[in-house]
Design an enzyme around this catalytic site. Structure first.
Site, PDB file in Angstrom:
ATOM      1  N   SER A   1      -9.928   2.086  -2.690  1.00 33.13           N
ATOM      2  CA  SER A   1      -9.406   3.369  -2.219  1.00 33.13           C
ATOM      3  C   SER A   1      -9.985   4.502  -3.029  1.00 33.13           C
ATOM      4  CB  SER A   1      -7.887   3.359  -2.381  1.00 33.13           C
ATOM      5  OG  SER A   1      -7.367   4.661  -2.243  1.00 33.13           O
TER       6      SER A   1
ATOM      7  N   ASN B   1       4.865   7.874   5.563  1.00 31.21           N
ATOM      8  CA  ASN B   1       4.481   8.582   4.341  1.00 31.21           C
ATOM      9  C   ASN B   1       3.256   9.438   4.584  1.00 31.21           C
ATOM     10  OD1 ASN B   1       6.332   7.266   2.512  1.00 31.21           O
ATOM     11  ND2 ASN B   1       5.097   5.421   2.813  1.00 31.21           N
TER      12      ASN B   1
ATOM     13  N   ARG C   1      -8.240  16.689   2.679  1.00 29.34           N
ATOM     14  CA  ARG C   1      -8.589  15.268   2.605  1.00 29.34           C
ATOM     15  C   ARG C   1      -9.766  14.992   3.533  1.00 29.34           C
ATOM     16  NH1 ARG C   1      -5.580  16.022  -0.805  1.00 29.34           N
ATOM     17  NH2 ARG C   1      -3.742  14.848  -1.511  1.00 29.34           N
TER      18      ARG C   1
ATOM     19  N   LYS D   1      -5.598  -1.015  -7.329  1.00 31.99           N
ATOM     20  CA  LYS D   1      -6.960  -0.923  -6.769  1.00 31.99           C
ATOM     21  C   LYS D   1      -7.973  -0.834  -7.911  1.00 31.99           C
ATOM     22  CE  LYS D   1      -5.809  -1.011  -2.431  1.00 31.99           C
ATOM     23  NZ  LYS D   1      -6.066  -2.233  -1.666  1.00 31.99           N
TER      24      LYS D   1
ATOM     25  N   TYR E   1       0.306   1.653  -7.298  1.00 32.93           N
ATOM     26  CA  TYR E   1      -0.533   1.194  -6.182  1.00 32.93           C
ATOM     27  C   TYR E   1      -2.000   1.478  -6.487  1.00 32.93           C
ATOM     28  CZ  TYR E   1      -3.361   2.046  -2.066  1.00 32.93           C
ATOM     29  OH  TYR E   1      -4.418   2.094  -1.203  1.00 32.93           O
TER      30      TYR E   1
ATOM     31  N   LYS F   1       0.782  -1.244   0.000  1.00 34.47           N
ATOM     32  CA  LYS F   1       0.000   0.000   0.000  1.00 34.47           C
ATOM     33  C   LYS F   1       0.809   1.289   0.000  1.00 34.47           C
ATOM     34  CE  LYS F   1      -0.392   0.233   4.999  1.00 34.47           C
ATOM     35  NZ  LYS F   1      -1.210   0.521   6.147  1.00 34.47           N
TER      36      LYS F   1
HETATM   37  N1  UFG Z   1       1.162  15.682   3.851  1.00 37.67           N
HETATM   38  C1  UFG Z   1       2.043  16.634   4.319  1.00 37.67           C
HETATM   39  N2  UFG Z   1       3.161  16.209   4.968  1.00 37.67           N
HETATM   40  C2  UFG Z   1       3.432  14.897   5.182  1.00 37.67           C
HETATM   41  C3  UFG Z   1       2.517  13.922   4.714  1.00 37.67           C
HETATM   42  C4  UFG Z   1       1.388  14.358   4.040  1.00 37.67           C
HETATM   43  O1  UFG Z   1       1.831  17.833   4.139  1.00 37.67           O
HETATM   44  O2  UFG Z   1       4.484  14.575   5.770  1.00 37.67           O
HETATM   45  C5  UFG Z   1      -0.089  16.120   3.187  1.00 37.67           C
HETATM   46  C6  UFG Z   1      -0.246  15.628   1.765  1.00 37.67           C
HETATM   47  O3  UFG Z   1       0.375  16.503   0.860  1.00 37.67           O
HETATM   48  C7  UFG Z   1      -1.768  15.584   1.630  1.00 37.67           C
HETATM   49  C8  UFG Z   1      -2.238  15.219   3.041  1.00 37.67           C
HETATM   50  O4  UFG Z   1      -1.166  15.567   3.891  1.00 37.67           O
HETATM   51  O5  UFG Z   1      -2.266  16.858   1.305  1.00 37.67           O
HETATM   52  C9  UFG Z   1      -2.570  13.763   3.211  1.00 37.67           C
HETATM   53  O6  UFG Z   1      -1.474  12.964   2.808  1.00 37.67           O
HETATM   54  P1  UFG Z   1      -1.394  11.402   3.142  1.00 37.67           P
HETATM   55  O7  UFG Z   1      -0.088  10.902   2.610  1.00 37.67           O
HETATM   56  O8  UFG Z   1      -1.671  11.180   4.576  1.00 37.67           O
HETATM   57  O9  UFG Z   1      -2.616  10.789   2.331  1.00 37.67           O
HETATM   58  P2  UFG Z   1      -2.953  10.816   0.767  1.00 37.67           P
HETATM   59  O10 UFG Z   1      -4.266  11.490   0.632  1.00 37.67           O
HETATM   60  O11 UFG Z   1      -1.838  11.330  -0.039  1.00 37.67           O
HETATM   61  O12 UFG Z   1      -3.019   9.254   0.438  1.00 37.67           O
HETATM   62  C10 UFG Z   1      -3.994   8.460   1.041  1.00 37.67           C
HETATM   63  C11 UFG Z   1      -3.490   7.037   1.194  1.00 37.67           C
HETATM   64  C12 UFG Z   1      -3.335   6.377  -0.146  1.00 37.67           C
HETATM   65  C13 UFG Z   1      -4.567   6.514  -0.960  1.00 37.67           C
HETATM   66  C14 UFG Z   1      -5.032   7.940  -1.032  1.00 37.67           C
HETATM   67  C15 UFG Z   1      -6.392   7.992  -1.662  1.00 37.67           C
HETATM   68  O13 UFG Z   1      -2.244   7.025   1.851  1.00 37.67           O
HETATM   69  O14 UFG Z   1      -3.106   5.005   0.092  1.00 37.67           O
HETATM   70  O15 UFG Z   1      -5.157   8.481   0.283  1.00 37.67           O
HETATM   71  O16 UFG Z   1      -6.800   9.267  -1.871  1.00 37.67           O
HETATM   72  F1  UFG Z   1      -4.346   6.085  -2.215  1.00 37.67           F
END
Ligand code: UFG
Length: 343
Positions: free
Chosen positions: A125, A199, A232, A154, A150, A85
């Protein structure tokens, strides 16, 4: 009571779902190769629920390992969580992602056909909505246009499942499109445990609060959103887990493949989440504005009306609950480490 097989049931979302199913009296069998989880999750599930699910350390893609489970138990449904993931890793190792994620889904589906198991709940997802749709995301929107392997796994598994349900009128498939799960079980015993540098935003914030990392990088503050940071739909993992219980109930009387969003319907920005966490923990989170992260979209949140209509389910916990429980889990983990080291 029904027997439910959870592939990947030792992971973050799987373990919380196991807890909610056990609380509802389901028989739970977990198949997990522990490639991204640890065996002690089983004791933790037991500590929370008073029941230890049956556990098989097997790879969901390995038919020979999986078949005995189907042979030995009257499985009425499978919830398929197993899969790699990490978005970034999938860009570097696409073949590994396609091989693992597609293979495990296909193996489980073939075994279901052989042993006459007709209900399949899939961990999909919100990433399948890609870059082109504008939120709130509805299940009718076209999927595709995804920016990483990834996400494509899905998407592809969704397509496979739709075809499988078309060919077999008995099959009941629910494609649960998760938005951003955060938080942890109230007990603080299970939660999200990323390997290495997180991440995702919430585990990163929690590690900054715990002093493991010195600041958060906010990836971009020039998005077309009110405070410029990404938006989000953060959903408490216990709410998400209960969504699976509702989907399982729904699948009993439903045939075909149905995609359903599991989110709250509300968008929260990076800075709003940081401030909610600060309030819940009483700890200031130092942050630095960093460049945008490749592949990120400005805004993503769910239309949740279909989940309400079909599953009679909606998220109940607030963003404050999410922050409190994430922090509680992080503190718990740190305390356990201290105890272990002092022994
Ligand atoms: N962000 C930061 N700093 C960080 C990590 C994230 O500013 O250190 C920001 C990102 O830019 C984004 C938000 O926080 O705006 C959320 O980021 P995440 O990495 O927590 O989540 P994502 O929305 O990027 O990804 C998640 C899941 C994926 C999935 C996706 C679906 O991790 O598995 O949602 O929309 F595919």
């Amino acid at each position: 009571m029904e027997t439910v097989l959870l592939t990947g049931g030792m992971g973050y979302i799987g373990s919380h779902t196991a807890v909610e199913l056990l609380k509802e009296g389901y028989e739970v069998i977990i198949a997990d190769d522990l490639s991204n989880s640890s065996a002690d999750v089983l004791d933790r599930i037991y500590a929370i629920t008073g029941t230890k699910p049956r556990f098989y350390q097997v790879n969901a893609a390995d038919k020979a390992q999986m078949e005995p489970i189907f042979k030995d138990y009257p499985i009425s449904a499978v919830i398929h969580f197993a899969g790699f993931k990490a978005v970034g890793e999938s860009v570097v190792k696409p073949l590994m992602y396609y091989r693992n994620n597609l293979d495990s889904a296909l193996t489980v589906l073939e075994l279901m056909a052989k042993y006459d198991v007709q209900r399949f709940i899939f961990s999909s997802s919100a990433t399948v909505y890609g870059e082109k749709n504008t939120p709130p995301m509805t299940e009718e929107m076209p999927t595709g246009g995804i920016t990483n392997p990834y996400g494509w796994t899905k998407y592809m598994i969704e397509e496979i499942l739709k075809d499988a349900a078309k060919a077999d009128q008995e099959l009941s498939v629910v494609l649960l499109r998760y938005f951003n799960p955060i938080g942890a079980d109230e007990s603080g015993l299970i939660g999200e445990k990323p390997n290495g540098i997180p991440n995702n935003l919430m585990p990163y914030i929690a590690q900054v609060a715990a002093g493991i990392r010195d600041h958060l990088n906010v990836f971009g503050n020039d998005y077309p959103t009110p405070d410029g940071t990404g938006i989000r739909d953060y959903i408490h993992v216990t709410d998400l887990a209960r969504g699976h219980v509702a989907a399982l109930r729904y699948s009993r009387t439903h045939a075909g493949a149905e995609a359903i969003n599991l989110g709250t319907g509300h968008g929260v920005s990076v800075l709003e989440l940081v401030h909610a966490f600060e309030k819940a923990s009483g700890i200031t989170i130092p942050y630095v504005i960093a460049p945008r992260r490749a592949g990120d979209i400005p805004e993503m949140y769910a239309d949740v009306s279909k989940a309400e209509r079909l599953l009679h389910w909606h998220a109940e916990k607030s963003i404050e609950d999410c922050c409190r429980d994430s922090w509680n889990f992080q503190k718990h983990a740190a305390d356990e480490l201290r105890v272990m080291r002092s022994k």
